[in-house]
Design an enzyme around this catalytic site. Structure first.
Site, short mmCIF file in Angstrom:
data_model
loop_
_atom_site.label_atom_id
_atom_site.label_comp_id
_atom_site.label_asym_id
_atom_site.label_seq_id
_atom_site.Cartn_x
_atom_site.Cartn_y
_atom_site.Cartn_z
N GLU A 49 -5.70 4.56 14.09
CA GLU A 49 -6.63 3.66 14.79
C GLU A 49 -7.15 4.21 16.11
O GLU A 49 -8.05 3.60 16.70
CB GLU A 49 -5.99 2.28 14.99
CG GLU A 49 -4.94 2.20 16.10
CD GLU A 49 -3.55 2.58 15.65
OE1 GLU A 49 -2.62 2.40 16.44
OE2 GLU A 49 -3.39 3.06 14.50
N TYR B 90 -0.87 4.19 10.86
CA TYR B 90 -1.28 3.18 11.84
C TYR B 90 -0.08 2.91 12.73
O TYR B 90 1.03 2.69 12.25
CB TYR B 90 -1.70 1.88 11.15
CG TYR B 90 -3.02 1.95 10.43
CD1 TYR B 90 -4.21 2.16 11.12
CD2 TYR B 90 -3.09 1.81 9.04
CE1 TYR B 90 -5.44 2.23 10.46
CE2 TYR B 90 -4.30 1.88 8.37
CZ TYR B 90 -5.47 2.09 9.09
OH TYR B 90 -6.67 2.16 8.43
N ASP C 148 -2.65 -7.34 14.82
CA ASP C 148 -1.99 -6.03 14.90
C ASP C 148 -1.96 -5.49 16.33
O ASP C 148 -1.07 -4.72 16.68
CB ASP C 148 -2.71 -5.01 14.01
CG ASP C 148 -2.10 -4.94 12.62
OD1 ASP C 148 -0.95 -5.37 12.47
OD2 ASP C 148 -2.77 -4.46 11.70
N LYS D 272 1.81 1.80 7.56
CA LYS D 272 2.11 0.93 8.70
C LYS D 272 3.03 1.62 9.71
O LYS D 272 3.63 2.65 9.44
CB LYS D 272 2.77 -0.37 8.22
CG LYS D 272 1.82 -1.26 7.42
CD LYS D 272 0.58 -1.65 8.20
CE LYS D 272 0.88 -2.54 9.38
NZ LYS D 272 -0.31 -2.88 10.18
N ARG E 219 0.83 -1.20 0.00
CA ARG E 219 0.00 0.00 0.00
C ARG E 219 0.86 1.26 0.00
O ARG E 219 2.04 1.22 0.33
CB ARG E 219 -0.91 0.02 1.23
CG ARG E 219 -2.02 -1.01 1.21
CD ARG E 219 -2.78 -1.05 2.52
NE ARG E 219 -2.01 -1.71 3.57
CZ ARG E 219 -2.46 -1.92 4.82
NH1 ARG E 219 -3.67 -1.47 5.16
NH2 ARG E 219 -1.71 -2.53 5.70
N HIS F 181 -0.48 1.06 16.27
CA HIS F 181 -0.68 -0.19 17.03
C HIS F 181 0.38 -0.38 18.10
O HIS F 181 1.00 -1.44 18.24
CB HIS F 181 -0.70 -1.40 16.08
CG HIS F 181 -1.77 -1.34 15.04
ND1 HIS F 181 -3.12 -1.41 15.35
CD2 HIS F 181 -1.71 -1.20 13.69
CE1 HIS F 181 -3.83 -1.33 14.24
NE2 HIS F 181 -3.01 -1.20 13.22
#
Length: 370
Positions: free
Chosen positions: A118, A94, A268, A75, A15, A96
């Site tokens: 998130e 993101y 994740d 990511k 991505r 996480h």
């Protein structure tokens, strides 16, 4: 503002964080967008499309991080990316963090202001997580069905069954966005689907809208009762910003039939089973207690173009807000952005992450002066 789009370097992550038209919109607003050469190739966006939109192509990640004030990624930053982050940087991606203390400590130590897709919550929803949850949920039933095939090590059960043969059984743990999408695809295949959920209002909603599925209150006893008869279990549990609860113990896993499949969408956030560990698209499965585990930590990356477009649809307005106003200014306009700030100025600001790692937390509003 100078905005950087580096190429994703996590294993099998294709991505890209911004499509060319969105980069062009930012350029029209007076910003500069720096794209690392080849960053969009995995999602079928060649460099030429970014140049045509007014973005600038830089040869490598070092150049992008050096030129940019705001880094927009997909990511969580990898160690070599964290080494490039400086206190003046804004990182939007993101994160996480609850799943990794080392990553959290390193990111905090960089001094940058890092915002997580998130943990941005609007009206009790997570709009920047939802499209990826939809993709991961739909994928979960597809990959689960695929790995049930005998030549893949599975039981040899066709989830949809055939006339005269009962369909396979699927249990989805969690009735949120990912769980609903997993159940919808499994039902479409023709499987016998049960959703475990703890929110009674949500169960009533699912009971009305999800024709052909069953809802069961999510408890250890109810899950243990279902496991011996199930072919595919899909873990779709989410506690925003926090580590996923370990709902499936190793002992419970032993109740499942050999060759059954477990797909953990929650990987994740650390995963919802004691046996969960992250895998990649190149090597997506492993076997524990005779159960096939599929625990790919970036499931939507498999469908990189669709996932890139879906992600960009929801992130672009927030990227624009941050670029136009800076973090503090954007927080004054939309207070929800404070919830996305996970660290700033060498301080951790996300309470669930602090609780997961036993780290001190400072309020983001205090650090940003809003």
């Amino acid at each position: 503002m100078n905005i950087g789009i580096p190429k994703e370097i996590k294993a099998q992550e294709s991505r890209v964080s911004m499509i060319p038209s969105s980069a062009g919109d930012l350029v029209k607003r007076g910003h500069r967008v720096f794209v690392q050469a080849g960053a969009g190739a995995g999602a079928s966006y060649p460099d030429e499309t970014y140049l045509a939109a007014g973005a600038e192509i830089l040869p490598d990640a070092d150049a992008v991080f050096s030129a940019a004030e705001m880094i927009v990624k997909v990511k969580e930053p990898q160690p070599e990316e964290i080494a490039r982050l400086q206190p003046h940087h804004i990182l939007f991606t993101y994160l996480h963090l609850a799943a990794g203390k080392a990553l959290t400590e390193a990111l905090v130590a960089s001094g940058c202001t890092a915002l997580a897709y998130e943990t941005l919550e609007v009206n009790h929803r997570l709009p920047l997580l939802e499209p990826m949850s939809e993709i991961a949920g739909r994928m979960a039933s597809i990959v689960g069905s695929y790995h049930l095939a005998k030549h893949n090590g599975g039981r040899g059960t066709l989830l949809g069954g055939v006339p005269g043969v009962a369909p396979g059984r699927v249990v989805v743990i969690g009735g949120g966005t990912a769980g609903v999408n997993a159940a919808r695809v499994a039902t479409g295949i023709g499987a016998d689907v049960t959703i475990l959920e703890v929110d009674f209002e949500r169960m009533r909603f699912l009971d009305i809208t999800m024709t052909g599925t069953h809802t069961v209150y999510s408890s250890e006893a109810n899950l243990a009762e279902l496991l011996p008869r199930v072919d595919l279990v899909i873990g779709a549990v989410l506690v925003p910003g926090a580590k996923a609860p370990k709902l499936i113990t190793r002992e419970m896993l032993r109740l499942m039939q050999p060759g059954s499949v477990f797909v953990d969408i929650a990987v994740d956030q650390g995963g919802c089973a004691e046996t969960t560990r992250p895998t990649t698209h190149h090597s997506p499965t492993y076997v524990e207690e005779d159960v096939i585990h599929y625990c790919v930590a970036n499931m939507p990356g498999a469908y990189s173009r669709t996932a890139t477009q879906a992600l960009n649809n929801v992130t672009q307005r927030w990227i624009t807000l941050l670029a136009d106003n800076g973090v503090a200014g954007a927080c004054r306009i939309r207070k929800e952005i404070l919830g996305a700030v996970n660290c700033s100025g060498g301080k951790l600001t996300c309470v669930p992450v602090g609780e997961a790692h036993g780290m001190a937390v400072t309020e983001a509003a205090e650090l940003l002066g809003v």
